[in-house]
Design a protein around this motif. Structure first.
Motif, PDB file in Angstrom:
ATOM      1  N   GLN A  39     -14.123  -4.913  -8.557  1.00  0.00           N
ATOM      2  CA  GLN A  39     -15.151  -4.439  -7.857  1.00  0.00           C
ATOM      3  C   GLN A  39     -14.347  -5.054  -6.868  1.00  0.00           C
ATOM      4  O   GLN A  39     -14.937  -5.439  -5.613  1.00  0.00           O
ATOM      5  N   HIS A  40     -13.652  -6.163  -6.637  1.00  0.00           N
ATOM      6  CA  HIS A  40     -12.687  -7.648  -5.826  1.00  0.00           C
ATOM      7  C   HIS A  40     -11.839  -7.809  -5.922  1.00  0.00           C
ATOM      8  O   HIS A  40     -11.091  -7.326  -6.791  1.00  0.00           O
ATOM      9  N   ASP A  41     -11.439  -8.477  -5.302  1.00  0.00           N
ATOM     10  CA  ASP A  41      -9.183  -8.085  -4.890  1.00  0.00           C
ATOM     11  C   ASP A  41      -9.251  -9.385  -4.936  1.00  0.00           C
ATOM     12  O   ASP A  41      -9.155 -10.960  -3.963  1.00  0.00           O
ATOM     13  N   TYR A  42     -10.277 -10.258  -6.222  1.00  0.00           N
ATOM     14  CA  TYR A  42     -10.413 -11.782  -6.206  1.00  0.00           C
ATOM     15  C   TYR A  42      -8.204 -12.687  -6.743  1.00  0.00           C
ATOM     16  O   TYR A  42      -7.642 -12.133  -6.992  1.00  0.00           O
ATOM     17  N   PRO A  43      -8.187 -13.859  -5.259  1.00  0.00           N
ATOM     18  CA  PRO A  43      -7.080 -14.492  -6.619  1.00  0.00           C
ATOM     19  C   PRO A  43      -7.116 -14.960  -7.771  1.00  0.00           C
ATOM     20  O   PRO A  43      -8.465 -15.157  -7.912  1.00  0.00           O
ATOM     21  N   ALA A  44      -5.898 -15.433  -8.414  1.00  0.00           N
ATOM     22  CA  ALA A  44      -6.158 -15.301  -9.713  1.00  0.00           C
ATOM     23  C   ALA A  44      -6.678 -16.590 -10.064  1.00  0.00           C
ATOM     24  O   ALA A  44      -7.874 -16.182 -11.340  1.00  0.00           O
ATOM     25  N   PRO A  45      -7.000 -17.677  -8.931  1.00  0.00           N
ATOM     26  CA  PRO A  45      -8.117 -18.644 -10.324  1.00  0.00           C
ATOM     27  C   PRO A  45      -8.921 -18.299  -9.810  1.00  0.00           C
ATOM     28  O   PRO A  45     -10.509 -18.728 -10.729  1.00  0.00           O
ATOM     29  N   VAL A  46     -10.158 -18.053  -8.688  1.00  0.00           N
ATOM     30  CA  VAL A  46     -11.034 -17.064  -8.887  1.00  0.00           C
ATOM     31  C   VAL A  46     -11.900 -16.479  -9.598  1.00  0.00           C
ATOM     32  O   VAL A  46     -12.690 -16.187 -10.396  1.00  0.00           O
ATOM     33  N   ALA A  47     -10.543 -15.134  -9.976  1.00  0.00           N
ATOM     34  CA  ALA A  47     -10.732 -14.486 -11.390  1.00  0.00           C
ATOM     35  C   ALA A  47     -10.601 -14.717 -12.624  1.00  0.00           C
ATOM     36  O   ALA A  47     -12.093 -14.795 -13.721  1.00  0.00           O
ATOM     37  N   ALA A  48      -9.995 -16.079 -12.510  1.00  0.00           N
ATOM     38  CA  ALA A  48     -10.355 -16.975 -14.096  1.00  0.00           C
ATOM     39  C   ALA A  48     -11.551 -17.155 -14.101  1.00  0.00           C
ATOM     40  O   ALA A  48     -12.326 -17.341 -15.492  1.00  0.00           O
ATOM     41  N   LEU A  49     -12.293 -18.046 -13.096  1.00  0.00           N
ATOM     42  CA  LEU A  49     -13.174 -18.226 -13.122  1.00  0.00           C
ATOM     43  C   LEU A  49     -14.351 -17.541 -13.326  1.00  0.00           C
ATOM     44  O   LEU A  49     -15.346 -17.876 -14.240  1.00  0.00           O
ATOM     45  N   VAL A  50     -14.682 -16.610 -12.335  1.00  0.00           N
ATOM     46  CA  VAL A  50     -15.421 -15.270 -12.658  1.00  0.00           C
ATOM     47  C   VAL A  50     -15.963 -14.909 -14.356  1.00  0.00           C
ATOM     48  O   VAL A  50     -16.446 -14.538 -14.719  1.00  0.00           O
ATOM     49  N   ALA A  51     -14.135 -15.287 -15.090  1.00  0.00           N
ATOM     50  CA  ALA A  51     -14.310 -14.514 -16.245  1.00  0.00           C
ATOM     51  C   ALA A  51     -15.008 -15.019 -17.420  1.00  0.00           C
ATOM     52  O   ALA A  51     -15.443 -14.643 -18.059  1.00  0.00           O
ATOM     53  N   GLU A  52     -14.777 -16.415 -16.507  1.00  0.00           N
ATOM     54  CA  GLU A  52     -15.235 -17.441 -17.668  1.00  0.00           C
ATOM     55  C   GLU A  52     -16.148 -17.300 -17.691  1.00  0.00           C
ATOM     56  O   GLU A  52     -17.134 -17.753 -18.796  1.00  0.00           O
ATOM     57  N   ALA A  53     -17.037 -17.718 -16.977  1.00  0.00           N
ATOM     58  CA  ALA A  53     -18.865 -17.272 -16.310  1.00  0.00           C
ATOM     59  C   ALA A  53     -19.151 -16.400 -16.638  1.00  0.00           C
ATOM     60  O   ALA A  53     -20.459 -16.570 -17.676  1.00  0.00           O
ATOM     61  N   VAL A  54     -18.958 -14.780 -16.589  1.00  0.00           N
ATOM     62  CA  VAL A  54     -19.221 -13.709 -17.194  1.00  0.00           C
ATOM     63  C   VAL A  54     -19.331 -13.732 -19.194  1.00  0.00           C
ATOM     64  O   VAL A  54     -20.061 -13.750 -19.322  1.00  0.00           O
ATOM     65  N   LEU A  55     -17.874 -14.374 -19.454  1.00  0.00           N
ATOM     66  CA  LEU A  55     -17.747 -14.681 -21.059  1.00  0.00           C
ATOM     67  C   LEU A  55     -19.633 -14.964 -21.333  1.00  0.00           C
ATOM     68  O   LEU A  55     -20.349 -14.866 -22.018  1.00  0.00           O
ATOM     69  N   LEU A  56     -19.707 -16.533 -19.836  1.00  0.00           N
ATOM     70  CA  LEU A  56     -20.483 -17.826 -20.268  1.00  0.00           C
ATOM     71  C   LEU A  56     -22.329 -17.137 -20.702  1.00  0.00           C
ATOM     72  O   LEU A  56     -22.671 -17.150 -21.934  1.00  0.00           O
ATOM     73  N   THR A  57     -21.967 -15.905 -19.458  1.00  0.00           N
ATOM     74  CA  THR A  57     -23.206 -15.608 -19.009  1.00  0.00           C
ATOM     75  C   THR A  57     -23.704 -14.008 -20.951  1.00  0.00           C
ATOM     76  O   THR A  57     -25.224 -14.863 -21.344  1.00  0.00           O
ATOM     77  N   GLY A  58     -22.610 -13.216 -21.222  1.00  0.00           N
ATOM     78  CA  GLY A  58     -23.262 -12.924 -22.476  1.00  0.00           C
ATOM     79  C   GLY A  58     -23.485 -13.994 -23.551  1.00  0.00           C
ATOM     80  O   GLY A  58     -24.541 -13.564 -24.652  1.00  0.00           O
ATOM     81  N   LEU A  59     -22.827 -14.802 -23.710  1.00  0.00           N
ATOM     82  CA  LEU A  59     -22.836 -15.404 -25.037  1.00  0.00           C
ATOM     83  C   LEU A  59     -24.592 -16.096 -24.926  1.00  0.00           C
ATOM     84  O   LEU A  59     -25.198 -16.528 -25.848  1.00  0.00           O
ATOM     85  N   ILE A  60     -25.104 -16.833 -23.766  1.00  0.00           N
ATOM     86  CA  ILE A  60     -26.221 -17.658 -22.901  1.00  0.00           C
ATOM     87  C   ILE A  60     -27.183 -16.633 -23.040  1.00  0.00           C
ATOM     88  O   ILE A  60     -28.320 -16.412 -23.994  1.00  0.00           O
ATOM     89  N   GLY A  61     -26.716 -14.851 -22.691  1.00  0.00           N
ATOM     90  CA  GLY A  61     -28.018 -14.417 -22.358  1.00  0.00           C
ATOM     91  C   GLY A  61     -28.484 -13.220 -23.192  1.00  0.00           C
ATOM     92  O   GLY A  61     -29.735 -12.916 -23.596  1.00  0.00           O
ATOM     93  N   GLN A  62     -27.952 -13.480 -24.749  1.00  0.00           N
ATOM     94  CA  GLN A  62     -28.659 -12.944 -25.701  1.00  0.00           C
ATOM     95  C   GLN A  62     -29.184 -12.803 -26.585  1.00  0.00           C
ATOM     96  O   GLN A  62     -30.578 -11.965 -26.502  1.00  0.00           O
ATOM     97  N   THR A  63     -30.372 -13.916 -25.863  1.00  0.00           N
ATOM     98  CA  THR A  63     -31.317 -14.574 -27.053  1.00  0.00           C
ATOM     99  C   THR A  63     -32.143 -14.289 -25.937  1.00  0.00           C
ATOM    100  O   THR A  63     -34.012 -14.600 -26.252  1.00  0.00           O
ATOM    101  N   ILE A  64     -32.554 -13.991 -25.264  1.00  0.00           N
ATOM    102  CA  ILE A  64     -33.717 -13.955 -23.553  1.00  0.00           C
ATOM    103  C   ILE A  64     -34.360 -11.704 -24.028  1.00  0.00           C
ATOM    104  O   ILE A  64     -33.582 -11.412 -24.607  1.00  0.00           O
ATOM    105  N   ASP A  65     -34.949 -12.310 -23.940  1.00  0.00           N
ATOM    106  CA  ASP A  65     -36.021 -10.529 -24.217  1.00  0.00           C
ATOM    107  C   ASP A  65     -36.228  -9.534 -23.619  1.00  0.00           C
ATOM    108  O   ASP A  65     -35.013  -9.861 -22.311  1.00  0.00           O
ATOM    109  N   LEU A  66     -36.513  -8.567 -23.984  1.00  0.00           N
ATOM    110  CA  LEU A  66     -35.860  -7.469 -23.133  1.00  0.00           C
ATOM    111  C   LEU A  66     -36.230  -7.535 -21.425  1.00  0.00           C
ATOM    112  O   LEU A  66     -37.594  -7.716 -21.331  1.00  0.00           O
ATOM    113  N   ARG A  67     -35.764  -6.809 -20.830  1.00  0.00           N
ATOM    114  CA  ARG A  67     -36.526  -6.627 -19.464  1.00  0.00           C
ATOM    115  C   ARG A  67     -36.385  -8.097 -18.715  1.00  0.00           C
ATOM    116  O   ARG A  67     -36.889  -7.874 -17.709  1.00  0.00           O
ATOM    117  N   TRP A  68     -35.920  -9.256 -19.531  1.00  0.00           N
ATOM    118  CA  TRP A  68     -35.868 -10.634 -18.819  1.00  0.00           C
ATOM    119  C   TRP A  68     -34.147 -10.875 -18.218  1.00  0.00           C
ATOM    120  O   TRP A  68     -33.326  -9.765 -18.230  1.00  0.00           O
TER     121      TRP A  68
END
Length: 327
Positions: A39-68
């Protein structure tokens, strides 16, 4: 990509190590991460941080309830000012969770960070997790300072400091391609977390960076021994096992923790998804007067809005916006 790999792409697999009283998740992000970053043309350092944040969010978010909704926000005073992610719990059982993310950065200052890691380019700031349970509830927010050398370290500090839960991550991400295929972003990770006790509290003095609590401060006795054993095993994981196509998450768990007899649960599929829409723009504009709306109107007589997450573009007649809007 082969069928065996496809089965595990864009999933979060929960598991438990009963012997050690530890729970965890294994995540693979492929098409989801690629769509978020495309969706974006991020410079490499920015893209790397976004990738890490997305992965963390998926790992942490899996425990929340439906629709949260669970969100990560990383804010700093460096060239990379903001990383924001959202994880939307499935609308019903069996449906995918949805992930989105974006970054705010000063392109002119990125050159200042030459020789620094992407994380160092965030500077001093804060790491926050927010959980929104829906209308009629007060969102939960936990904040800790940026500490350690990565977003994963910040998340570990957050859980120790805010939740008194020993937590450890092993993450890998990057651009890769199978032979003959196109390059695309891939990420994979494992999260370990000691099961919460009835009344969790730190049993030792804080030993983390800047006087913050660390995972080891949460445990003693058998719990500490079990935690050290499990995290030592986790540290043997290789990057190719986390993001490569040849080792499935369940095979990885057996390789790492076979003596702990891991118990695996049903995998949670994830996909890119944005909740923006014209009705949300109209709602956000409802606090403004017609005069305020007038200041937002462009030379073509329209009010425009762009979604920072997915890039969607919206245009409105100014007369239809604000609390004085024509009905």
């Amino acid at each position: 990509m082969n069928q065996h790999t496809d089965r595990w792409d864009d999933t979060v697999l929960p598991f438990q190590l009963d012997r050690a009283d530890i729970r965890g998740r294994v995540a693979r992000m492929d098409e989801t991460l690629e769509k978020i970053l495309s969706q974006h043309d991020y410079p490499a350092p920015v893209a790397a941080l976004v990738a890490e944040a997305v992965l963390l969010t998926g790992l942490i978010g899996q425990t929340i309830d439906l629709r949260w909704k669970l969100s990560l926000q990383i804010r700093g005073d460096g060239p990379i000012r903001l990383i924001a992610t959202d994880y939307f719990g499935p609308t019903k059982e069996g449906r995918p969770a949805r992930l989105r993310a974006y970054a705010g950065f000063d392109e002119n200052r990125l050159a200042e960070g030459e020789g620094q890691t992407p994380f160092e380019m965030v500077g001093k700031g804060m790491f926050a997790i927010l959980i929104d349970q829906g209308q009629g509830t007060t969102p939960y927010q936990g904040i800790t300072p940026l500490a350690g050398g990565s977003l994963a370290s910040c998340a570990e500090t957050y859980f120790a400091q805010s939740e008194q839960l020993a937590t450890q991550f092993a993450l890998a991400m990057g651009v890769a391609a199978e032979p003959g295929g196109e390059e695309q972003w891939r990420a994979g990770g494992v999260m370990l977390q000691h099961m919460p006790k009835a009344s969790p509290f730190a049993k030792k003095e804080a030993t983390g960076e800047e006087g913050l609590l660390a995972a080891s401060d949460m445990l003693d006795g058998d719990d500490e021994e079990n935690w050290v054993r499990a995290t030592t095993l986790l540290e043997t994981v290789e990057e190719t096992e986390l993001i490569g196509p040849h080792v499935s998450p369940d095979q990885l768990l057996l390789r790492l923790f076979h003596e702990e007899t891991p118990r695996v649960y049903e995998a949670q599929p994830v996909e890119f998804g944005c909740t923006c829409g014209p009705e949300k723009v109209i709602q956000s504009m409802s606090i403004y007067s017609a005069k305020d709306i007038g200041h937002m109107t462009n030379d073509d007589g329209r009010v425009t809005a762009d979604c920072q997450f997915c890039g969607a573009h919206y245009e409105f007649d100014p007369k239809t916006l604000g609390f004085e809007a024509e009905k």
